[in-house]
Design an enzyme around this catalytic site. Structure first.
Site, mmCIF file in Angstrom:
data_model
loop_
_atom_site.group_PDB
_atom_site.id
_atom_site.type_symbol
_atom_site.label_atom_id
_atom_site.label_comp_id
_atom_site.label_asym_id
_atom_site.label_seq_id
_atom_site.Cartn_x
_atom_site.Cartn_y
_atom_site.Cartn_z
ATOM 1 N N GLY A 15 0.940 -1.239 -0.120
ATOM 2 C CA GLY A 15 -0.015 0.059 -0.034
ATOM 3 C C GLY A 15 0.784 1.253 0.028
ATOM 4 O O GLY A 15 0.399 2.411 -0.078
ATOM 5 N N GLY B 213 3.040 2.532 -2.059
ATOM 6 C CA GLY B 213 3.725 2.844 -2.963
ATOM 7 C C GLY B 213 3.376 4.195 -3.883
ATOM 8 O O GLY B 213 1.778 4.426 -3.588
ATOM 9 N N CYS C 109 0.544 3.630 -6.188
ATOM 10 C CA CYS C 109 -0.469 2.222 -5.574
ATOM 11 C C CYS C 109 -1.566 2.881 -5.330
ATOM 12 O O CYS C 109 -1.626 4.053 -4.468
ATOM 13 C CB CYS C 109 0.546 1.793 -4.601
ATOM 14 S SG CYS C 109 -0.325 0.747 -3.734
HETATM 15 P P1 5GP Z 1 7.496 4.015 -4.700
HETATM 16 O O1 5GP Z 1 9.048 3.880 -4.657
HETATM 17 O O2 5GP Z 1 6.857 4.396 -6.089
HETATM 18 O O3 5GP Z 1 6.660 4.517 -3.653
HETATM 19 O O4 5GP Z 1 6.840 2.363 -4.575
HETATM 20 C C1 5GP Z 1 7.446 1.511 -5.621
HETATM 21 C C2 5GP Z 1 6.699 -0.013 -5.114
HETATM 22 O O5 5GP Z 1 5.257 0.255 -5.461
HETATM 23 C C3 5GP Z 1 7.042 -1.146 -6.184
HETATM 24 O O6 5GP Z 1 8.457 -1.699 -5.877
HETATM 25 C C4 5GP Z 1 5.862 -1.939 -6.019
HETATM 26 O O7 5GP Z 1 6.259 -2.816 -4.712
HETATM 27 C C5 5GP Z 1 4.950 -1.322 -5.772
HETATM 28 N N1 5GP Z 1 3.948 -1.198 -6.859
HETATM 29 C C6 5GP Z 1 4.332 -0.923 -8.208
HETATM 30 N N2 5GP Z 1 3.150 -0.520 -8.845
HETATM 31 C C7 5GP Z 1 2.117 -0.712 -8.302
HETATM 32 C C8 5GP Z 1 0.782 -0.911 -8.558
HETATM 33 O O8 5GP Z 1 0.263 -0.701 -9.554
HETATM 34 N N3 5GP Z 1 -0.063 -1.294 -7.225
HETATM 35 C C9 5GP Z 1 0.502 -1.418 -6.308
HETATM 36 N N4 5GP Z 1 -0.335 -1.594 -5.008
HETATM 37 N N5 5GP Z 1 1.710 -1.397 -5.853
HETATM 38 C C10 5GP Z 1 2.531 -1.154 -6.846
#
Ligand code: 5GP
Length: 347
Positions: free
Chosen positions: A180, A182, A185
């Site tokens: 949750g 991301g 996300c």
């Molecule tokens: P960020 O660094 O952008 O905050 O988070 C990256 C992480 O978000 C990724 O490694 C993966 O675990 C998660 N993530 C990537 N794409 C999605 C998505 O479409 N849905 C969700 N729930 N998580 C995602």
């Protein structure tokens, strides 16, 4: 069964790291490389424990080329074919600094096998959105049996019980933490499921370290301070998507807005855009748990890397940590009553 857990769970923006007397008088005295021995794999790894997420926009060979210069890892996205790897191998691939990603279906296993039969690789990243389904542990155990010596990472989960299962029964070396947080996300909105990331890291690190395993804090890092908080909470590695997106090295065109600002597209791996790109459609029974966003163009990846490394080094001088490994031992968090970080979604 407890219906409500009453102790507060915290996100990065709800805490700050308390400064402490320090004998480290310069950032140059801090070493950000870490040498790690794993629970199952006998490979000894040395590098800066920061990983680019295995997303379409960040888990690419171009990002790998930029990050390996800093001894950082790129988790390559799972849509590269064996042929893509063969071509990249000719140009040079250092097995220390990339991960091959996989889902958990039979087809995924076959794809992984075909890549590993030819390409020198140390790291396997078994990645599904919901690491609570029982098939994950079984798949991890099968991968361990097939490749006893690889460094196996798997997730994502956010609680000690699943860390324990993945390490003891899945025979995973490194558990990936985050449901949750991301930047692309929408799981928290679509399902109501999640766990504040700082608390998730604190709990999961304790469980993993008890069994000589390691964790990756994955998602929710919006600035160098968040990266330090993740290490301070006990993450052995951090994984970032949004922070590593939006550069020259990331795929996609620069889009110029009517006011002249330059943007690049970044999207979640379960967003409509990712589904359309890879599968031609979104299955009707699934709700998209990812979004597409435009983020400001950030120039060269090197700018971001130096910003993060400089920030983490500086944290170390405030808390008397000579290395990233010492950060968790040297960190005390204070809870703050309101949001203290930037509020721009961080990327
Ligand atoms: P960020 O660094 O952008 O905050 O988070 C990256 C992480 O978000 C990724 O490694 C993966 O675990 C998660 N993530 C990537 N794409 C999605 C998505 O479409 N849905 C969700 N729930 N998580 C995602």
């Amino acid at each position: 069964m407890t219906k409500i857990e009453n102790d507060p769970k915290l996100d990065f923006h709800q805490v700050l790291i308390k400064p402490k007397r320090s004998t480290i008088n310069s950032r140059s005295k801090v070493d950000l490389n870490r040498e790690i021995r794993f629970k199952y794999s006998t490979i000894k790894w040395k590098g800066v424990p920061i990983i680019a997420a295995n997303m379409d926009t960040t888990g690419t060979f171009e990002v790998y080329n930029a990050l390996k210069e800093y001894n950082m890892i790129t988790a390559l996205h799972k849509f590269y074919s064996l042929e893509d790897y063969r071509k990249m191998l000719e140009k040079g691939l250092d097995p220390n600094y990339y991960m091959v990603s996989t889902g958990i279906g039979q087809q995924s296993f076959e794809h992984l096998s075909s890549i590993l039969s030819e390409i020198p690789c140390y790291w396997i990243c078994i990645d599904i959105a919901n690491g609570y389904i029982s098939d994950l542990v079984d798949f991890c155990a099968k991968v361990r049996e097939t490749w006893p010596d690889k460094i196996i990472c798997a997730g994502n989960v956010v609680s000690g019980d699943m860390v324990q299962d993945l390490v003891l029964y899945g025979k995973v070396d490194v558990v990936k933490i985050g449901i949750g947080p991301g930047s692309a996300c929408t799981t928290r909105l679509k399902t109501g499921v999640g766990m504040p990331q700082l608390s998730a890291i604190l709990e999961c690190a304790e469980y993993a370290h008890r069994f000589d395993a390691h964790i990756i804090g994955d998602g929710g890092i919006t600035c160098p301070g968040d990266a330090s908080k993740a290490f301070g909470a006990g993450a052995d590695f951090i994984m970032m998507g949004g922070a590593f997106a939006g550069h020259e090295e990331n795929p996609g065109e620069i889009q110029t807005q009517s006011d002249g600002t330059q943007m690049k597209v970044f999207y979640g791996m379960s967003s409509q855009m990712a589904m359309n790109n890879h599968y031609g459609k979104m299955e009707k029974y699934r709700a998209s748990e990812g979004r597409e966003l435009k983020i400001p163009f950030k120039g060269k990846m090197e700018n971001t890397v130096l910003d993060y490394l400089g920030g983490i080094r500086s944290t170390c001088t405030y808390i008397n940590a000579k290395t990233i490994k010492q950060m968790s031992k040297c960190t005390t968090f204070v809870i703050v009553s309101q949001q203290v970080n930037n509020v721009f979604g961080g990327i």
